[in-house]
Design a protein around this motif. Sequence first.
Motif, PDB file in Angstrom:
ATOM      1  N   UNK A 156       0.861  -1.186   0.000  1.00 11.99           N
ATOM      2  CA  UNK A 156       0.000   0.000   0.000  1.00 11.99           C
ATOM      3  C   UNK A 156       0.894   1.230   0.000  1.00 11.99           C
ATOM      4  N   UNK A 157       1.441   1.539  -1.167  1.00 14.27           N
ATOM      5  CA  UNK A 157       2.371   2.660  -1.343  1.00 14.27           C
ATOM      6  C   UNK A 157       1.579   3.893  -1.787  1.00 14.27           C
ATOM      7  N   UNK A 158       1.615   4.970  -1.010  1.00 15.56           N
ATOM      8  CA  UNK A 158       0.846   6.161  -1.374  1.00 15.56           C
ATOM      9  C   UNK A 158       1.268   6.790  -2.711  1.00 15.56           C
ATOM     10  N   UNK A 159       2.479   6.520  -3.177  1.00 12.62           N
ATOM     11  CA  UNK A 159       2.935   7.053  -4.463  1.00 12.62           C
ATOM     12  C   UNK A 159       2.512   6.186  -5.646  1.00 12.62           C
ATOM     13  N   UNK A 160       1.999   4.994  -5.367  1.00 12.47           N
ATOM     14  CA  UNK A 160       1.575   4.089  -6.435  1.00 12.47           C
ATOM     15  C   UNK A 160       0.164   4.457  -6.865  1.00 12.47           C
ATOM     16  N   UNK A 161       0.012   4.843  -8.132  1.00 15.58           N
ATOM     17  CA  UNK A 161      -1.291   5.277  -8.631  1.00 15.58           C
ATOM     18  C   UNK A 161      -2.313   4.142  -8.649  1.00 15.58           C
ATOM     19  N   UNK A 162      -1.852   2.907  -8.538  1.00 12.84           N
ATOM     20  CA  UNK A 162      -2.762   1.761  -8.511  1.00 12.84           C
ATOM     21  C   UNK A 162      -3.421   1.542  -7.156  1.00 12.84           C
ATOM     22  N   UNK A 163      -2.909   2.211  -6.140  1.00 12.33           N
ATOM     23  CA  UNK A 163      -3.443   2.004  -4.797  1.00 12.33           C
ATOM     24  C   UNK A 163      -2.923   0.704  -4.210  1.00 12.33           C
ATOM     25  N   UNK A 212      -2.067  -2.995  -3.653  1.00 13.75           N
ATOM     26  CA  UNK A 212      -1.827  -4.062  -4.623  1.00 13.75           C
ATOM     27  C   UNK A 212      -1.390  -5.336  -3.912  1.00 13.75           C
ATOM     28  N   UNK A 213      -1.686  -6.447  -4.558  1.00 14.66           N
ATOM     29  CA  UNK A 213      -1.194  -7.749  -4.108  1.00 14.66           C
ATOM     30  C   UNK A 213      -0.984  -8.587  -5.361  1.00 14.66           C
ATOM     31  N   UNK A 214       0.196  -9.195  -5.453  1.00 11.13           N
ATOM     32  CA  UNK A 214       0.601  -9.939  -6.657  1.00 11.13           C
ATOM     33  C   UNK A 214       0.498  -9.051  -7.900  1.00 11.13           C
ATOM     34  N   UNK A 215       0.586  -7.737  -7.707  1.00 13.29           N
ATOM     35  CA  UNK A 215       0.503  -6.810  -8.819  1.00 13.29           C
ATOM     36  C   UNK A 215      -0.910  -6.436  -9.236  1.00 13.29           C
ATOM     37  N   UNK A 216      -1.913  -7.023  -8.611  1.00 11.29           N
ATOM     38  CA  UNK A 216      -3.312  -6.684  -8.896  1.00 11.29           C
ATOM     39  C   UNK A 216      -3.666  -5.480  -8.036  1.00 11.29           C
ATOM     40  N   UNK A 217      -4.118  -4.402  -8.673  1.00 10.72           N
ATOM     41  CA  UNK A 217      -4.350  -3.160  -7.934  1.00 10.72           C
ATOM     42  C   UNK A 217      -5.826  -2.928  -7.597  1.00 10.72           C
ATOM     43  N   UNK A 268      -8.449  -6.816  -2.097  1.00 10.93           N
ATOM     44  CA  UNK A 268      -7.049  -6.999  -2.478  1.00 10.93           C
ATOM     45  C   UNK A 268      -6.255  -7.692  -1.373  1.00 10.93           C
ATOM     46  N   UNK A 269      -6.479  -7.320  -0.137  1.00  9.99           N
ATOM     47  CA  UNK A 269      -5.725  -7.920   0.970  1.00  9.99           C
ATOM     48  C   UNK A 269      -5.972  -9.431   1.059  1.00  9.99           C
ATOM     49  N   UNK A 270      -7.150  -9.889   0.689  1.00 13.03           N
ATOM     50  CA  UNK A 270      -7.499 -11.313   0.786  1.00 13.03           C
ATOM     51  C   UNK A 270      -7.265 -12.072  -0.521  1.00 13.03           C
ATOM     52  N   UNK A 271      -6.773 -11.396  -1.549  1.00  9.29           N
ATOM     53  CA  UNK A 271      -6.557 -12.019  -2.848  1.00  9.29           C
ATOM     54  C   UNK A 271      -5.603 -13.205  -2.734  1.00  9.29           C
ATOM     55  N   UNK A 272      -5.972 -14.323  -3.326  1.00 11.53           N
ATOM     56  CA  UNK A 272      -5.099 -15.495  -3.328  1.00 11.53           C
ATOM     57  C   UNK A 272      -4.271 -15.522  -4.614  1.00 11.53           C
ATOM     58  N   UNK A 273      -3.217 -16.299  -4.586  1.00  8.48           N
ATOM     59  CA  UNK A 273      -2.375 -16.453  -5.780  1.00  8.48           C
ATOM     60  C   UNK A 273      -3.189 -17.065  -6.922  1.00  8.48           C
ATOM     61  N   UNK A 274      -4.070 -18.016  -6.602  1.00 11.95           N
ATOM     62  CA  UNK A 274      -4.909 -18.651  -7.634  1.00 11.95           C
ATOM     63  C   UNK A 274      -5.857 -17.640  -8.266  1.00 11.95           C
TER      64      UNK A 274
END
Length: 182
Positions: A28-35, A37-42, A51-57
């Motif tokens: 959760x980087x404030x400079x990242x315009x995607x907001x 992210x987990x595994x690159x999914x924003x 997003x916090x509960x997103x699984x790899x699958x």
Amino acid sequence: MSDHLRQYQHVFESAFRLLLEFEGGFVDDPDDSGGKTKYGISQNAYPNLDIAALTKAQAKEIYQRDYFEACKAHLMPEKMAVLVFDTAVNMGVRSAIKLLQQAIKTDVDGIIGPNTLRALKQANRVQGDNLFIEYQSLRAKQYAEIIARRPSNGKYAKGWFRRQFKLQQYLSQQVSFAEEAL
């Protein structure tokens, strides 16, 4: 799933494994315009997804459907498929396709249609590895333009270029993705 997609599943699997080296856990980087992210999914791209509960699958399913298939990577030469897919994840599907169209010197509209696929086939036959290098050069230029437009993104430059060089190294060592899958 079409036969062509099934035949390219090993390419997607290789690309996804490599992608996870670049796209890690929850951030959760404030400079990242995607907001968030987990595994690159924003969060910005998927506002209704936890997003916090997103699984790899789940991430893998999203990447296959919304990135690999969306940019029609399964219709490209294997190495270009991995490169365009990774660029789609990192810069967006339309941007990845536009870079491809610039590299193959065809109309740049951000859509993979029959004309782009024909031009890609021809460019791949004529240019070979030089096409791959041209695409990578355009991608590097795009990174520089992103930073010029939004200087706070400069802090990502080292990671972006590291990603690009690692991807280039990985793909230059690949003889066949089918052999890797064995």
